[in-house]
Design a protein around this motif. Structure first.
Motif, PDB file in Angstrom:
ATOM      1  N   MET A  59      45.935   5.811   6.387  1.00  0.00           N
ATOM      2  CA  MET A  59      45.149   6.447   7.441  1.00  0.00           C
ATOM      3  C   MET A  59      43.922   5.627   7.855  1.00  0.00           C
ATOM      4  SD  MET A  59      44.659   8.702   9.669  1.00  0.00           S
ATOM      5  CE  MET A  59      46.135   9.632   9.296  1.00  0.00           C
ATOM      6  N   LEU A  63      42.984   3.804  11.424  1.00  0.00           N
ATOM      7  CA  LEU A  63      41.754   4.036  12.171  1.00  0.00           C
ATOM      8  C   LEU A  63      41.005   2.734  12.444  1.00  0.00           C
ATOM      9  CD1 LEU A  63      40.343   7.249  10.425  1.00  0.00           C
ATOM     10  CD2 LEU A  63      41.486   7.095  12.640  1.00  0.00           C
ATOM     11  N   ILE A 139      36.759  11.461   5.579  1.00  0.00           N
ATOM     12  CA  ILE A 139      37.881  12.298   5.984  1.00  0.00           C
ATOM     13  C   ILE A 139      38.024  13.505   5.065  1.00  0.00           C
ATOM     14  CG2 ILE A 139      40.394  12.363   6.203  1.00  0.00           C
ATOM     15  CD1 ILE A 139      40.230   9.387   7.028  1.00  0.00           C
ATOM     16  N   ILE A 157      44.792  19.393  10.653  1.00  0.00           N
ATOM     17  CA  ILE A 157      44.820  17.966  11.005  1.00  0.00           C
ATOM     18  C   ILE A 157      44.045  17.136   9.984  1.00  0.00           C
ATOM     19  CG2 ILE A 157      44.087  16.278  12.727  1.00  0.00           C
ATOM     20  CD1 ILE A 157      44.520  18.500  14.838  1.00  0.00           C
ATOM     21  N   ALA A 158      42.868  17.627   9.614  1.00  0.00           N
ATOM     22  CA  ALA A 158      42.028  16.877   8.677  1.00  0.00           C
ATOM     23  C   ALA A 158      42.678  16.762   7.306  1.00  0.00           C
ATOM     24  CB  ALA A 158      40.660  17.541   8.559  1.00  0.00           C
ATOM     25  N   ALA A 161      45.281  14.056   7.423  1.00  0.00           N
ATOM     26  CA  ALA A 161      44.593  12.771   7.363  1.00  0.00           C
ATOM     27  C   ALA A 161      44.075  12.493   5.960  1.00  0.00           C
ATOM     28  CB  ALA A 161      43.446  12.747   8.368  1.00  0.00           C
ATOM     29  N   SER A 165      44.790   9.310   3.368  1.00  0.00           N
ATOM     30  CA  SER A 165      43.674   8.382   3.197  1.00  0.00           C
ATOM     31  C   SER A 165      43.474   7.984   1.741  1.00  0.00           C
ATOM     32  CB  SER A 165      42.380   8.992   3.742  1.00  0.00           C
ATOM     33  OG  SER A 165      42.002  10.131   2.991  1.00  0.00           O
TER      34      SER A 165
END
Length: 409
Positions: A59, A63, A139, A157-158, A161, A165
C-alpha cells in the motif's frame, strides 16, 4: 480544532526537518538500506520486484508511486518526500484522536513536541527513509480514528489500506469489530465494515504465498521469535523499549497505569488492540520498538485520558521530566551511523553479534545507565502523579469511564 491540528501538523514537519539534519542518512544500498532495496525495486518493477515479506505490504509503495515518477524515478527521494507527508498526516489524525478524547490545546502541543522527537516517528524515517513504517503508522491510526468516529465507509476503506500497509493492520480491524460488539452495533453493519479487510488480509497473503512459498510468517517463525524470551537480555530490551518507545509520552502513560487500566476496562476494544500488537511484537525479532510503535493510537488515547488535566493545570515538573526523558531516550539531535544505529536502536542484534559493523559496538555500560535512568524517571513520574492533583473529566463518547478512574491520588 481544525486550525490547531493543522498548525501542529506543520510543527511536526518542521521538527522532523530539524532532526533530520544532524541525524544523517543510511549509506547502505545507495541510500535505500537493506529491506528498502526491495521496496525500491517494487516502485520500479511492481510488487513482483520485492521479496515475500515486502510484497505483503504494497500500500505505501503504491501511494509513493506518483512521487517516484515525478522525481525522476528516484526511490530514495520519493520516500523522503512522502515521509514528510506521512509525518504531517499522522500528526493531524493523532490530534483529531486526542480531540475526541478531550485533550486541550496545551496537552496536544506537548504530545506533538515529544512525539516529533522520537526515534520511531522522526529519526528512523529520516535516517532510513525507504521503508513503509511512517506511512503504515498514518494509515493504521487513520483506520482507528474512523472506527472510533463510526464513519463506516471511511473505516472500511482505511482498514483495507491498513492490512495492506503492514501486518499490524489486522489489529485495527479486530479493534473495530470489538468496538462494534461492545456498542452492540448490528452484526450486518459491522461485518460490512470490517469483513472486506479480513478477506483482503488473508486473500493477499494467499496470493503472495503462491508466488513465494518460502516467505511469509508461519507458526514456526513465530515460535522462533517467542524463544527469544528465554534470553534475559531480550526481555530487558523489550521492557526498556515498551517504556520508552514514545519517550516521555509512553513513560507518562506507564506511570499512570492505574488510570489507564480504568479506561481500558470501559473501552475494552483498546485493550484488545494493545494485546494484539504487543503479542505480535513479542513474537517478532530484534526490531522490538519498530513493532511496539504500532501501539501509537492506543498510546495517544491513554495520554489524553491520563494527562488531560495537565493541559488545564500545567505542572512544570511533569512536563519538564517528560521532555527530558524524551531527549535522553531518543537523542533527537544526535548523529547516527551504522555503529550507533545498532548500539542504540537495535541492541539485541549486537548481543547475538548479527551486525554488519566492525568493530562490534560496545553496549555496556551505556545501556546499564539507560536502564537506571528510565527506572528512576518512572518512579519520579509516579511520585509526581501522586502529588499533582489532576482531575479533569474527559468525555470518551457513550461510556463514562472517568467515574471509575482513580485519578492519580
Amino acid at each position: 480544532m481544525l486550525g490547531q491540528n493543522l498548525a501542529l501538523a506543520l510543527l511536526s514537519v518542521v521538527l522532523f526537518w530539524l532532526i533530520s539534519i544532524p541525524t544523517g542518512a543510511i549509506d547502505v544500498g545507495d541510500g535505500a538500506g537493506w529491506d528498502g532495496s526491495e521496496y525500491a525495486a517494487m516502485l520500479d518493477q511492481g510488487v513482483g520486484g520485492g521479496g515475500a515479506n515486502t510484497a505483503l505490504r504494497p500500500m505505501v509503495v503504491l501511494l509513493n508511486l506518483p512521487a517516484y515518477l515525478v522525481l525522476g524515478r528516484n526511490p530514495v527521494a520519493a520516500f523522503q518526500v512522502m515521509n514528510v507527508f506521512y509525518v504531517a498526516w499522522l500528526t493531524f489524525v493523532l490530534c483529531a484522536l486526542l480531540d475526541h478524547y478531550g485533550s486541550t490545546p496545551w496537552s496536544k502541543a506537548w504530545f506533538v513536541t515529544n512525539l516529533s522527537a522520537c526515534i520511531a516517528t522522526s529519526k528512523f524515517p529520516a535516517f532510513y527513509p525507504v521503508l513503509v513504517d511512517a506511512g503504515a503508522y498514518a494509515i493504521i491510526t487513520t483506520a482507528a480514528y474512523c472506527a472510533v468516529r463510526g464513519w463506516r465507509g471511511a473505516a472500511a476503506i482505511a482498514c483495507v489500506a491498513a492490512v495492506l500497509s503492514r501486518e499490524f493492520g489486522i489489529a485495527v480491524v479486530l479493534f473495530g469489530l470489538a468496538r462494534d460488539l461492545r456498542l452492540r452495533s448490528p452484526i450486518l453493519v459491522s461485518l460490512s465494515t470490517y469483513l472486506p479487510a479480513v478477506v483482503v488480509f488473508f486473500g493477499w497473503r494467499t496470493i503472495v504465498a503462491a508466488h513465494w512459498p518460502e516467505g511469509g510468517v508461519d507458526a514456526g517463525r513465530l515460535l522462533v521469535g517467542l524463544s527469544l524470551w528465554q534470553d534475559r537480555a531480550f526481555v530487558a530490551f523489550f521492557a526498556y523499549f515498551a517504556l520508552t518507545v514514545f519517550g516521555g509520552v509512553s513513560l507518562l502513560v506507564w506511570s499512570r497505569a492505574r488510570s489507564a487500566f480504568a479506561f481500558l476496562r470501559s473501552e475494552s476494544e483498546w485493550l484488545a488492540f494493545g494485546l494484539i500488537v504487543t503479542g505480535l511484537a513479542a513474537a517478532g525479532n530484534a526490531d522490538i520498538w519498530r513493532y511496539l510503535a504500532f501501539l501509537l493510537p492506543l498510546c495517544a488515547v491513554l495520554y489524553a485520558c491520563v494527562a488531560g488535566g495537565v493541559g488545564r493545570e500545567p505542572d512544570a515538573g511533569v512536563a519538564g521530566l517528560m521532555l527530558l526523558m524524551t531527549v535522553l531516550t531518543q537523542w533527537p539531535f544526535g548523529a547516527v551511523d551504522l555503529s550507533t544505529y545498532f548500539r542504540d536502536w537495535f541492541p539485541y542484534y549486537v548481543v547475538v553479534r548479527n551486525v554488519p559493523v566492525e568493530p562490534i559496538p560496545i553496549l555496556w555500560p551505556v545501556w546499564y545507565l539507560r536502564f537506571v535512568a528510565v527506572l528512576v524517571s518512572l518512579i519520579v513520574l509516579i511520585v509526581l502523579g501522586r502529588r499533582v492533583k489532576i482531575g479533569a473529566q474527559v468525555s470518551s463518547g457513550p461510556s463514562r469511564w472517568w467515574r471509575s478512574a482513580a485519578w492519580l491520588k
